[in-house]
Scaffold this active site. Sequence first.
Site, mmCIF file in Angstrom:
data_model
loop_
_atom_site.group_PDB
_atom_site.id
_atom_site.type_symbol
_atom_site.label_atom_id
_atom_site.label_comp_id
_atom_site.label_asym_id
_atom_site.label_seq_id
_atom_site.Cartn_x
_atom_site.Cartn_y
_atom_site.Cartn_z
ATOM 1 N N SER A 32 0.800 -1.497 -0.543
ATOM 2 C CA SER A 32 -0.047 0.031 -0.119
ATOM 3 C C SER A 32 0.955 1.355 -0.354
ATOM 4 C CB SER A 32 -0.578 -0.003 1.407
ATOM 5 O OG SER A 32 -1.570 0.915 1.620
ATOM 6 N N TYR A 45 -1.095 -0.386 10.723
ATOM 7 C CA TYR A 45 -1.581 -1.074 9.182
ATOM 8 C C TYR A 45 -0.381 -0.132 8.340
ATOM 9 C CZ TYR A 45 -3.903 -0.862 3.998
ATOM 10 O OH TYR A 45 -4.441 -1.209 2.999
#
Length: 138
Positions: A32, A45
Amino acid sequence: MAREVRRHRPRRRHLTDAAAQGKPADLINTSSVAATRVLAKFSVYSGTKAYVSHLTRLLRVELGPRMVRVATIEPGMVDTELPDHVTDPDASKLMADLIRDIDCLRSADIAETVAFMAAVPRHVNLTEITVMPTAQAI
């Protein structure tokens, strides 16, 4: 009485076996943009995605000399169900607002990028690609 130990050969060829035979051998991990950008409310995350990106770099060092291409795709906001699974209300709202306010990436955009990465000549390795929605600032 001793039990016989059976060893089963994997049904799928290993990437290194395929590469040794001159066949395509690609390991493309999905990370990501959060792996490399500092985003408030996304520390866990971001940390997990940073791990994926760095592990991919390490695997490339080990497998690249054996002609296995190892790469990471780091997408920005993709229109998925992810905001529904985030427990922090501020982070969930931030993602939901992005999905509502900009033309986010779609899964087909990610698939097309992965296909492009795998389609380049065998001696070329696109090691890291960041794919962002045009309107996403960070």
